[in-house]
Design a protein around this motif. Structure first.
Motif, PDB file in Angstrom:
ATOM      1  N   SER A  21       0.841  -1.205   0.000  1.00 59.33           N
ATOM      2  CA  SER A  21       0.000   0.000   0.000  1.00 59.33           C
ATOM      3  C   SER A  21       0.871   1.247   0.000  1.00 59.33           C
ATOM      4  CB  SER A  21      -0.907   0.039   1.231  1.00 59.33           C
ATOM      5  OG  SER A  21      -1.527  -1.193   1.387  1.00 59.33           O
ATOM      6  N   THR A  22       1.986   1.188   0.728  1.00 56.15           N
ATOM      7  CA  THR A  22       2.897   2.339   0.761  1.00 56.15           C
ATOM      8  C   THR A  22       3.473   2.582  -0.627  1.00 56.15           C
ATOM      9  OG1 THR A  22       3.450   1.704   3.029  1.00 56.15           O
ATOM     10  CG2 THR A  22       4.927   3.265   1.954  1.00 56.15           C
ATOM     11  N   ARG A 153       0.982  -2.822  13.674  1.00 57.63           N
ATOM     12  CA  ARG A 153      -0.156  -2.097  13.111  1.00 57.63           C
ATOM     13  C   ARG A 153      -1.482  -2.585  13.697  1.00 57.63           C
ATOM     14  NH1 ARG A 153      -0.890  -3.179   6.970  1.00 57.63           N
ATOM     15  NH2 ARG A 153      -1.635  -5.101   7.890  1.00 57.63           N
TER      16      ARG A 153
HETATM   17  P1  ATP Z   1      -1.268  -5.368   3.916  1.00 54.38           P
HETATM   18  O1  ATP Z   1      -1.015  -6.529   3.054  1.00 54.38           O
HETATM   19  O2  ATP Z   1      -1.507  -5.760   5.322  1.00 54.38           O
HETATM   20  O3  ATP Z   1      -2.297  -4.413   3.413  1.00 54.38           O
HETATM   21  P2  ATP Z   1       0.910  -3.805   2.878  1.00 54.38           P
HETATM   22  O4  ATP Z   1       1.799  -4.758   2.182  1.00 54.38           O
HETATM   23  O5  ATP Z   1      -0.001  -2.972   2.056  1.00 54.38           O
HETATM   24  O6  ATP Z   1       0.133  -4.538   4.023  1.00 54.38           O
HETATM   25  P3  ATP Z   1       1.786  -1.376   4.124  1.00 54.38           P
HETATM   26  O7  ATP Z   1       0.440  -1.098   4.739  1.00 54.38           O
HETATM   27  O8  ATP Z   1       2.230  -0.510   3.003  1.00 54.38           O
HETATM   28  O9  ATP Z   1       1.889  -2.900   3.734  1.00 54.38           O
HETATM   29  O10 ATP Z   1       2.932  -1.353   5.227  1.00 54.38           O
HETATM   30  C1  ATP Z   1       2.773  -2.054   6.459  1.00 54.38           C
HETATM   31  C2  ATP Z   1       3.265  -1.163   7.612  1.00 54.38           C
HETATM   32  O11 ATP Z   1       4.688  -1.061   7.518  1.00 54.38           O
HETATM   33  C3  ATP Z   1       2.722   0.242   7.551  1.00 54.38           C
HETATM   34  O12 ATP Z   1       2.474   0.676   8.857  1.00 54.38           O
HETATM   35  C4  ATP Z   1       3.867   1.041   6.903  1.00 54.38           C
HETATM   36  O13 ATP Z   1       3.855   2.373   7.312  1.00 54.38           O
HETATM   37  C5  ATP Z   1       5.093   0.291   7.421  1.00 54.38           C
HETATM   38  N1  ATP Z   1       6.234   0.352   6.499  1.00 54.38           N
HETATM   39  C6  ATP Z   1       6.287  -0.072   5.220  1.00 54.38           C
HETATM   40  N2  ATP Z   1       7.508   0.121   4.676  1.00 54.38           N
HETATM   41  C7  ATP Z   1       8.264   0.692   5.649  1.00 54.38           C
HETATM   42  C8  ATP Z   1       9.636   1.157   5.714  1.00 54.38           C
HETATM   43  N3  ATP Z   1      10.473   1.051   4.695  1.00 54.38           N
HETATM   44  N4  ATP Z   1      10.040   1.701   6.885  1.00 54.38           N
HETATM   45  C9  ATP Z   1       9.206   1.801   7.931  1.00 54.38           C
HETATM   46  N5  ATP Z   1       7.918   1.370   7.952  1.00 54.38           N
HETATM   47  C10 ATP Z   1       7.445   0.828   6.818  1.00 54.38           C
END
Ligand code: ATP
Length: 205
Positions: A21-22, A153
């Protein structure tokens, strides 16, 4: 100005907590259009969603809550007890999601986007999607980092996160389907943003 070519169709995937998502958000900040299949699917079963009348007709009004949305808990119990019900529910929802994805892609192309990001669960598992994408970008990190991020989270225990990970595609399967990999582990958000900018350049962003 509109690009001369059709937008590049970029599939985005990664395990839970990998940072998909990030990365999707960062790509959008660079000008990509986003298609979020999960959000489309949820919208189809929320109040006034396109799937609601079809679910009521096929399963009964009992499965629709007072707010007009799918009664998720009741349906969860039903599909748990009857695997065929799951297939019937998916047969209602999947085509609607597919139509909505097609409509949104058309709208992004019309808006002149150089790149459309497809955030699609089961992208790796589904040959259907792989054939319809120009590139697949995998956001990768170690299992320990996934557990750490998701626990922080959501408050889930490590064992609960591992249970979710166990039913997702494995890291090896996912990497095997990748055209590009962003290793989002042990790097700051600023470094991730920098790497996404570099990747974006390859996609006309
Ligand atoms: P999901 O599959 O659960 O939806 P996702 O793969 O979309 O997860 P994100 O929501 O983008 O993942 O990231 C998970 C958490 O990790 C978030 O709180 C995000 O802010 C944090 N995060 C991601 N990348 C980093 C990074 N490089 N440094 C610090 N925190 C990070």
């Amino acid at each position: 100005m509109k690009p001369l070519h059709a937008p590049l169709r970029l599939g985005l995937t990664g395990g839970i907590g990998s940072g998909k998502s990030t990365v999707a958000r960062l790509l959008c900040d660079l000008g990509a259009g986003l298609i979020d299949a999960d959000a489309i699917s949820r919208a189809s079963t929320s109040a006034h969603g396109a799937a609601i009348p079809l679910i009521a007709a096929q399963f009964g009004a009992h499965y629709i809550g007072e707010d007009g949305a799918l009664h998720r808990e009741r349906m969860r119990q039903h599909v748990f007890a009857d695997p065929q019900a799951k297939a019937r529910l998916e047969a209602i929802i999947h085509p609607l999601v597919g139509q909505q994805i097609a409509a949104q892609s058309g709208a992004w192309a019309e808006a002149g986007k150089a790149c459309i990001v497809f955030d699609i669960p089961l992208l790796v598992e589904s040959g259907h999607w792989r054939r319809r994408l120009d590139r697949v970008l995998v956001v990768d990190c170690t299992a320990a980092t996934q557990i750490e991020r998701v626990s922080a989270r959501s408050g889930l225990t490590a064992a609960e996160v591992q249970k979710i990970m166990a039913v997702q595609a494995s890291r090896t399967q996912r990497l095997a389907g990748a055209d590009l990999v962003l290793f989002n582990d042990g790097i700051s958000m600023a470094e991730l943003a920098k790497q996404v900018r570099e990747v974006g350049l390859q996609f006309g962003l």
